[in-house]
Design an enzyme around this catalytic site. Structure first.
Site, PDB file in Angstrom:
ATOM      1  N   HIS A 257       0.862  -1.202   0.000  1.00 29.95           N
ATOM      2  CA  HIS A 257       0.000   0.000   0.000  1.00 29.95           C
ATOM      3  C   HIS A 257       0.887   1.236   0.000  1.00 29.95           C
ATOM      4  O   HIS A 257       1.347   1.687   1.040  1.00 29.95           O
ATOM      5  CB  HIS A 257      -0.912  -0.034   1.235  1.00 29.95           C
ATOM      6  CG  HIS A 257      -1.918   1.091   1.288  1.00 29.95           C
ATOM      7  ND1 HIS A 257      -3.132   0.958   1.943  1.00 29.95           N
ATOM      8  CD2 HIS A 257      -1.907   2.351   0.798  1.00 29.95           C
ATOM      9  CE1 HIS A 257      -3.804   2.099   1.846  1.00 29.95           C
ATOM     10  NE2 HIS A 257      -3.080   2.961   1.171  1.00 29.95           N
TER      11      HIS A 257
ATOM     12  N   HIS B 147       1.243   4.951  -2.312  1.00 24.41           N
ATOM     13  CA  HIS B 147       0.867   5.853  -3.406  1.00 24.41           C
ATOM     14  C   HIS B 147       2.154   6.505  -3.895  1.00 24.41           C
ATOM     15  O   HIS B 147       2.821   7.200  -3.128  1.00 24.41           O
ATOM     16  CB  HIS B 147      -0.103   6.921  -2.912  1.00 24.41           C
ATOM     17  CG  HIS B 147      -1.349   6.351  -2.311  1.00 24.41           C
ATOM     18  ND1 HIS B 147      -2.512   6.185  -3.027  1.00 24.41           N
ATOM     19  CD2 HIS B 147      -1.606   5.861  -1.070  1.00 24.41           C
ATOM     20  CE1 HIS B 147      -3.434   5.651  -2.258  1.00 24.41           C
ATOM     21  NE2 HIS B 147      -2.915   5.433  -1.054  1.00 24.41           N
TER      22      HIS B 147
ATOM     23  N   HIS C 247      -9.641   1.320  -0.979  1.00 25.79           N
ATOM     24  CA  HIS C 247      -9.528   1.913   0.349  1.00 25.79           C
ATOM     25  C   HIS C 247     -10.925   1.879   0.964  1.00 25.79           C
ATOM     26  O   HIS C 247     -11.888   2.351   0.334  1.00 25.79           O
ATOM     27  CB  HIS C 247      -9.092   3.373   0.254  1.00 25.79           C
ATOM     28  CG  HIS C 247      -7.642   3.592  -0.035  1.00 25.79           C
ATOM     29  ND1 HIS C 247      -6.993   3.017  -1.093  1.00 25.79           N
ATOM     30  CD2 HIS C 247      -6.708   4.344   0.611  1.00 25.79           C
ATOM     31  CE1 HIS C 247      -5.723   3.414  -1.090  1.00 25.79           C
ATOM     32  NE2 HIS C 247      -5.529   4.225  -0.058  1.00 25.79           N
TER      33      HIS C 247
ATOM     34  N   GLU D 289     -11.088   3.527   6.373  1.00 28.05           N
ATOM     35  CA  GLU D 289      -9.974   4.336   6.883  1.00 28.05           C
ATOM     36  C   GLU D 289     -10.608   5.401   7.787  1.00 28.05           C
ATOM     37  O   GLU D 289     -10.436   5.372   9.000  1.00 28.05           O
ATOM     38  CB  GLU D 289      -9.199   4.972   5.715  1.00 28.05           C
ATOM     39  CG  GLU D 289      -8.028   5.846   6.137  1.00 28.05           C
ATOM     40  CD  GLU D 289      -7.343   6.556   4.946  1.00 28.05           C
ATOM     41  OE1 GLU D 289      -7.917   6.604   3.844  1.00 28.05           O
ATOM     42  OE2 GLU D 289      -6.221   7.075   5.156  1.00 28.05           O
TER      43      GLU D 289
ATOM     44  N   ASP E 154       1.877   3.868   2.935  1.00 25.55           N
ATOM     45  CA  ASP E 154       0.842   4.748   2.368  1.00 25.55           C
ATOM     46  C   ASP E 154       1.456   5.931   1.598  1.00 25.55           C
ATOM     47  O   ASP E 154       1.547   5.862   0.378  1.00 25.55           O
ATOM     48  CB  ASP E 154      -0.111   5.239   3.474  1.00 25.55           C
ATOM     49  CG  ASP E 154      -1.499   5.601   2.966  1.00 25.55           C
ATOM     50  OD1 ASP E 154      -1.769   5.415   1.784  1.00 25.55           O
ATOM     51  OD2 ASP E 154      -2.327   6.065   3.783  1.00 25.55           O
ATOM     52  N   ASP E 155       1.818   6.984   2.319  1.00 25.67           N
ATOM     53  CA  ASP E 155       2.399   8.180   1.680  1.00 25.67           C
ATOM     54  C   ASP E 155       3.617   8.607   2.491  1.00 25.67           C
ATOM     55  O   ASP E 155       3.559   9.579   3.256  1.00 25.67           O
ATOM     56  CB  ASP E 155       1.354   9.309   1.663  1.00 25.67           C
ATOM     57  CG  ASP E 155       0.099   8.911   0.905  1.00 25.67           C
ATOM     58  OD1 ASP E 155       0.144   8.899  -0.341  1.00 25.67           O
ATOM     59  OD2 ASP E 155      -0.903   8.576   1.559  1.00 25.67           O
TER      60      ASP E 155
HETATM   61  N1  ADE Z   1      -4.483   8.949  -1.501  1.00 26.63           N
HETATM   62  C1  ADE Z   1      -3.232   8.942  -1.047  1.00 26.63           C
HETATM   63  N2  ADE Z   1      -3.215   8.504   0.219  1.00 26.63           N
HETATM   64  C2  ADE Z   1      -4.477   8.218   0.559  1.00 26.63           C
HETATM   65  C3  ADE Z   1      -5.110   7.715   1.721  1.00 26.63           C
HETATM   66  N3  ADE Z   1      -4.427   7.415   2.819  1.00 26.63           N
HETATM   67  N4  ADE Z   1      -6.443   7.561   1.712  1.00 26.63           N
HETATM   68  C4  ADE Z   1      -7.151   7.865   0.627  1.00 26.63           C
HETATM   69  N5  ADE Z   1      -6.612   8.345  -0.484  1.00 26.63           N
HETATM   70  C5  ADE Z   1      -5.290   8.511  -0.531  1.00 26.63           C
HETATM   71 ZN    ZN Z   2      -3.663   4.849   0.744  1.00 26.74          ZN
END
Ligand code: ADE
Ligand code: ZN
Length: 337
Positions: free
Chosen positions: A18, A20, A198, A201, A279-280
């Site tokens: 996971h 991005h 997703h 969350e 994630d990011d």
């Molecule tokens: N796009 C990038 N990170 C995300 C996240 N954690 N939740 C939803 N969309 C995303």
């Molecule tokens: Zn994500």
């Protein structure tokens, strides 16, 4: 945490499921690309950018994340972005990665789909050849946009089925349930793509039910809110559905107030197939090691629990059984199993 435990975690062979790619955009590279493309950004320095990474929810983050992506224009930009991520994870012993990209963030600004895809995939190919990192690429639809927009994006992807393995769903969750995208997901499945989404969350457990029943997902991204619904947890456990949990993301987006209160262990105790992911990473304070360090520290994870989390990710990856066995072999050797 002791230095020995820290080093042990750093050395563990890992798979990331996971991530991005636009979320791995480090401010230093953002400034460099902005300069060479002569694009204005609203910050004066890397320090100022980092100060702005103080989010109170998902939307707060998304606003700044989409803004950062605006400087990406050329194939080289997407290559540099992806290659920087791959080099970083190589240093953290990630041996397989499945990355998301958001084509609409770029095509809506006039950047051709193929430019984005070629930049990303040439870096992925280089990492496979030079670093031995295997990969899968997953294209996400932005859920705050209409389903018709997602359908156009799916059309653009059809000539590139050899490069894109699956489709996913990301962006603002609340008010944009999976049901909004059931037609485009049905088409994607017909075209041979695997689906993920997703869900849970920020959104309710109900969205997870929808992702399972209406989008026919093969993996659940986040899924934290399944903790609210025992019947849902039973279903996820019975189907051996993997959850791609992202601890530092959950902390930074205030999905949890403290990692000590993270539901990860409870989810595992309910039989769910949990994995750890970043994630990011450029926005949330770390890549795979930092995520493992943080959650292992907060919950005092045992060696057995670490092993299970890693093994879950190898098992839940979208690669051949042969590659899975190879990776699990590496894991077992590391843990002397
Ligand atoms: N796009 C990038 N990170 C995300 C996240 N954690 N939740 C939803 N969309 C995303
Ligand atoms: Zn994500």
């Amino acid at each position: 945490m002791t230095e020995e435990r820290k080093q042990f975690i750093a050395g563990m062979p890992k798979a990331e499921l996971h991530l991005h790619i636009e979320g791995s955009f480090e401010p230093e590279l953002m400034f460099e690309i902005a300069r060479r493309n002569q694009v204005e950004i609203k910050f004066d320095s890397v320090e100022e950018v980092k100060k702005a990474y103080d989010f109170s929810n998902l939307q707060d983050f998304l606003d700044i994340y989409y803004e950062g992506a605006q400087v990406l224009l050329k194939e080289q930009d997407f290559f540099d972005l992806t290659w920087a991520y791959l080099r970083r994870i190589h240093a953290q012993n990630v041996i397989h990665t499945e990355i998301f990209f958001d084509p609409q963030t770029h095509t809506d600004r006039g950047v051709p789909f193929e430019i984005v895809l070629n930049g990303i995939t040439s870096a992925l190919d280089k990492a496979k050849n030079e670093l031995g990192i295997t990969n899968r690429l997953i294209m996400c639809f932005l859920r705050h946009l209409d389903e018709s927009e997602a359908e156009k994006t799916l059309e653009m992807a059809l000539p590139f089925k050899d490069k894109i393995y699956g489709v996913g769903l990301d962006s603002s969750e609340m008010g944009h349930p999976p049901s909004k995208f059931q037609n485009v997901f049905a088409k994607a499945i017909k075209e041979g793509f695997v689906t993920v989404a997703h869900a849970g969350e920020e959104g309710p457990a109900q969205y997870i039910w929808e992702a399972l029943d209406l989008l026919h997902i093969s993996r659940l991204d986040h899924g934290n809110r399944s903790i609210d619904d025992p019947k849902l947890m039973q279903r996820l456990a019975a189907e051996k559905m993997a959850l791609t949990v992202c601890p530092l993301s959950n902390l930074k987006l205030c999905v949890v107030d403290d990692l000590k209160n993270h539901p990860l262990r409870k989810l595992m105790q309910n039989g769910l197939k949990v994995t750890i992911n970043s994630d990011d990473p450029a926005y949330f304070g770390g890549y795979m090691n930092e995520n493992f360090w943080a959650i292992a520290d907060a919950l005092d994870l045992s060696k057995d629990e670490l092993y299970t989390l890693l093994r879950n990710a190898f098992e839940a990856s979208f690669v051949s059984d042969e590659r899975k066995q190879e990776m699990i072999g590496q894991l077992d050797a590391y843990f002397e199993m």
